[in-house]
Motif scaffolding. Structure first.
Motif, PDB file in Angstrom:
ATOM      1  N   MET A 175       0.838   3.617   1.946  1.00 41.14           N
ATOM      2  CA  MET A 175       1.224   4.069   3.285  1.00 41.14           C
ATOM      3  C   MET A 175       2.415   3.318   3.858  1.00 41.14           C
ATOM      4  N   ARG A 185       0.244  -6.823  -4.510  1.00 36.08           N
ATOM      5  CA  ARG A 185      -0.509  -7.643  -3.550  1.00 36.08           C
ATOM      6  C   ARG A 185      -0.815  -8.976  -4.214  1.00 36.08           C
ATOM      7  N   ALA A 219       0.851  -1.198   0.000  1.00 36.36           N
ATOM      8  CA  ALA A 219       0.000   0.000   0.000  1.00 36.36           C
ATOM      9  C   ALA A 219       0.879   1.237   0.000  1.00 36.36           C
ATOM     10  N   VAL A 232      -8.212   7.092   4.993  1.00 39.24           N
ATOM     11  CA  VAL A 232      -8.060   6.419   6.290  1.00 39.24           C
ATOM     12  C   VAL A 232      -7.695   7.465   7.348  1.00 39.24           C
ATOM     13  N   TRP A 243      -9.549   0.351   8.462  1.00 36.21           N
ATOM     14  CA  TRP A 243      -8.404  -0.096   7.652  1.00 36.21           C
ATOM     15  C   TRP A 243      -7.159  -0.299   8.498  1.00 36.21           C
ATOM     16  N   ASP A 247      -4.095   8.885   5.785  1.00 35.69           N
ATOM     17  CA  ASP A 247      -3.498   8.020   4.761  1.00 35.69           C
ATOM     18  C   ASP A 247      -4.589   7.776   3.737  1.00 35.69           C
ATOM     19  N   THR A 248      -4.358   8.153   2.490  1.00 40.03           N
ATOM     20  CA  THR A 248      -5.402   7.881   1.500  1.00 40.03           C
ATOM     21  C   THR A 248      -4.837   7.045   0.363  1.00 40.03           C
ATOM     22  N   GLY A 249      -5.731   6.399  -0.342  1.00 34.82           N
ATOM     23  CA  GLY A 249      -5.302   5.613  -1.489  1.00 34.82           C
ATOM     24  C   GLY A 249      -6.330   5.668  -2.609  1.00 34.82           C
ATOM     25  N   MET A 297      -0.828   3.164  -6.519  1.00 37.15           N
ATOM     26  CA  MET A 297      -1.725   3.808  -5.573  1.00 37.15           C
ATOM     27  C   MET A 297      -1.326   5.269  -5.408  1.00 37.15           C
ATOM     28  N   ASN A 318      -9.951   5.846  -1.000  1.00 36.28           N
ATOM     29  CA  ASN A 318     -10.129   5.450   0.405  1.00 36.28           C
ATOM     30  C   ASN A 318      -9.398   6.440   1.299  1.00 36.28           C
TER      31      ASN A 318
END
Ligand code: SER
Length: 576
Positions: A43, A69, A41, A197, A156, A218-220, A88, A195
């Motif tokens: 982050m 992943r 990710a 977070v 998350w 933290d965004t994605g 991401m 997303n």
């Protein structure tokens, strides 16, 4: 076609740059975090900052991060949105701004920069996060019906332990005319594109949550997903980020994506996806092996090669696809430029290695499939893995195509037995270095290593697991006796040489050489193919090692001589 993938990437980064964020380059796919094998990710590189272990270099950061992943690899190519490799886009706040800004900017970015119509968007919040609900509703003005309260899915965490928090997601609605309840889990209608977070907690190994020292963001945003929406294509694979790779595969295989049935389409998508992953993985220094991230690489690459063969390609092809992958990605990930040759060499090496054994393996595989009723035995799966280089998951997938399963426990048992055998074999290897070789009545080994570090020699005998054998193959731990050798055998306090024995069909890496009477016994591991008794081979000593060994050996002699000179004779010491 709407915005290109490159434009989406740069508009995202620019948007946050204009809002005080430092644009950082993507971190490596090989994380420094020991709890994960790969960067999963955006982050992840910032985990120590979230945990308060490192000081943030900037309070606000934005990145386009390469990620891999493999947790839902079976969905890759089958759904519109699953990948192993993906990019991401993220904006991060390290104890700086929090929910209000993250939500407001997120909405502005999606509706104004990317111009998604608000009535095509639905948002979700964690069911306990009243604050996020209020911000969406009161501040942004989203109607209550379009704010969904969700359960654990909206909490998350980067792993079982570590920084975590409630999150809020923005979904795109592909079918706003469809009546009935909004169900965000219906992925034929909704796609999560962003997303956010609210990273404010830490989970310890007992599952206990404690507040982090600071509240973070933290965004994605999955780049490929956003590209799918903005380019109006039915899946991530048909975006300009991936489709050119499929087109290269079409040329290589002769298959036509748009004219193919679903199965072949899926294979083409999987090949494109996995090639992106392996190119970036090798670019970040990973090489194929049987452990850890090297195994993930091997598994992905061997899957590509097998799919290529299923589509009728029998010559090496992965480097051609790699050229296309690199050309597409190099502007955003300039590190690929210098790595191009390394990437292609590793692909070539692994492809050759796999193809050498694949044909033989495929014959065995057909036999195994024919004789297995419902399940492939653990031993058969292990032979395919150990001798023929079929990753277990690949055998599993081929078995599943025929409605068969694999006895995984049996496979694990066979693996443990083999590990025990090789431990025992080590004891026997010592025996072989001793007198047992004498019983074979071989002519003395001629040592040619004073003049040369290289010789063309004949294999007189091979040993494996304590016994003489005719043939040795990949991964075998072996001993080799040659008619002549440049390898120095351990003696007089000098260790044996290291190097390689290369035959027409295989290679042995030599890590030790011992003497047994007049015979030189070379100890090593077969790293490629096979070597047979009577083969003519090239024996090559690793020069750098020999130099170091010689230097140590000479130094020892010098030291000894010096000590002799310096030491005071007993008679002198005892004199009054
Ligand atoms: N870490 C979150 C995710 O991976 C947001 O970046 O979805």
């Amino acid at each position: 076609m709407g915005l290109s993938g490159a434009e989406i990437r740069s508009r995202f980064l620019d948007f946050f740059r204009q809002r005080g964020h430092k644009v950082l380059p993507s971190a490596s796919l090989v994380p420094s975090d020991p709890t994960v094998l790969l960067t999963i990710a955006g982050m992840l590189p910032f985990k120590p900052i979230f945990l308060g272990q490192e000081i943030a270099p900037y309070p606000r950061v934005t990145t386009a991060q390469k990620c891999v992943r493999t947790n839902d690899i079976e969905n890759v190519g089958k759904t519109a949105r699953h990948h192993t490799f993906f990019e991401m886009l993220g904006n991060f706040s390290f104890g700086d701004y929090f929910k209000v800004e993250a939500i407001s900017w997120g909405w502005e970015l999606v509706t104004e920069v990317f111009q998604l119509p608000p009535d095509r968007l639905v948002v979700s919040v964690f069911y306990e996060d009243e604050e996020a609900w209020q911000i969406w509703h009161d501040r942004i003005g989203i109607p209550a019906a379009r704010i969904q309260r969700m359960g654990e899915d909206n909490f998350w965490a980067s792993g079982a332990t570590g920084p975590c928090g409630p999150c809020s997601e923005i979904y795109y609605d592909f079918a706003p005319d469809r009546s009935g309840e909004i169900n965000l889990e219906d992925d034929s209608r909704f796609l999560e594109v962003y997303n956010l977070v609210f990273m404010e907690l830490n989970r310890d190994s007992e599952g206990k949550l404690t507040p982090l020292a600071k509240q973070n963001i933290d965004t994605g945003m999955g780049l490929e997903r956003m590209a799918q929406v903005l380019q109006g294509v039915p899946n991530n694979y048909e975006t300009d980020l991936v489709f050119p790779i499929i087109q290269t595969i079409e040329v290589i295989t002769g298959a036509s994506y748009h004219k193919s049935n679903e199965k072949i389409k899926t294979n083409l998508k999987v090949m494109a996806d996995h090639m992106r992953a392996v190119v970036h993985m090798i670019g970040d220094g990973i090489t194929a092996s049987n452990v850890g991230r090297g195994y993930i690489l091997r598994r992905l690459l061997r899957r590509v090669i097998r799919y290529g063969r299923l589509l009728g390609v029998n010559t090496p092809f992965t480097t051609t696809i790699a050229d296309r992958v690199i050309a597409l990605a190099v502007d955003a990930y300039p590190e690929l430029q210098n790595q191009q040759e390394v990437i292609k060499q590793e692909l070539q090496r692994e492809e050759e290695r796999f193809c050498q054994t694949l044909e033989r393996g495929e014959k065995l595989l057909v036999e195994v499939l024919n004789r297995s009723k419902k399940q492939i035995s653990g031993n058969d799966a292990f032979t395919l893995y150990d001798t023929y280089g079929f990753p277990l998951e690949l055998t599993e997938e081929i078995a599943a195509e025929q409605g068969l399963t694999i006895d995984r426990e049996g496979f694990d048992r066979a693996m443990t037995e083999q590990q025990n055998r090789s431990k025992e074999a080590h004891t026997e290897i010592d025996l072989l270095a001793g007198s047992a070789w004498q019983e074979l009545s071989l002519p003395s080994t001629q040592f040619v290593g004073y003049d040369s570090l290289f010789s063309v020699s004949r294999v007189l005998a091979l040993g494996k697991e304590g016994k003489p054998v005719q043939t040795v193959q990949q991964n075998d731990r072996v001993q080799v006796v040659l008619d002549q050798t440049p390898f120095y055998a351990e003696s007089g306090g000098q260790v044996g040489d290291k190097g390689e024995i290369t035959g027409a069909a295989g290679k042995i890496t030599i890590d030790d050489v011992q003497k047994s009477g007049d015979l030189f016994i070379h100890f090593g591991t077969v790293t490629e193919g096979t070597i047979n008794e009577k083969d003519v081979i090239e024996a090559k000593v690793l020069y750098s090692d020999r130099r170091r060994i010689q230097a140590h050996h000479s130094a020892t002699h010098l030291l000894q001589a010096a000590l002799k000179k310096l030491s005071i004779p007993k008679s002198v010491k005892q004199a009054p």
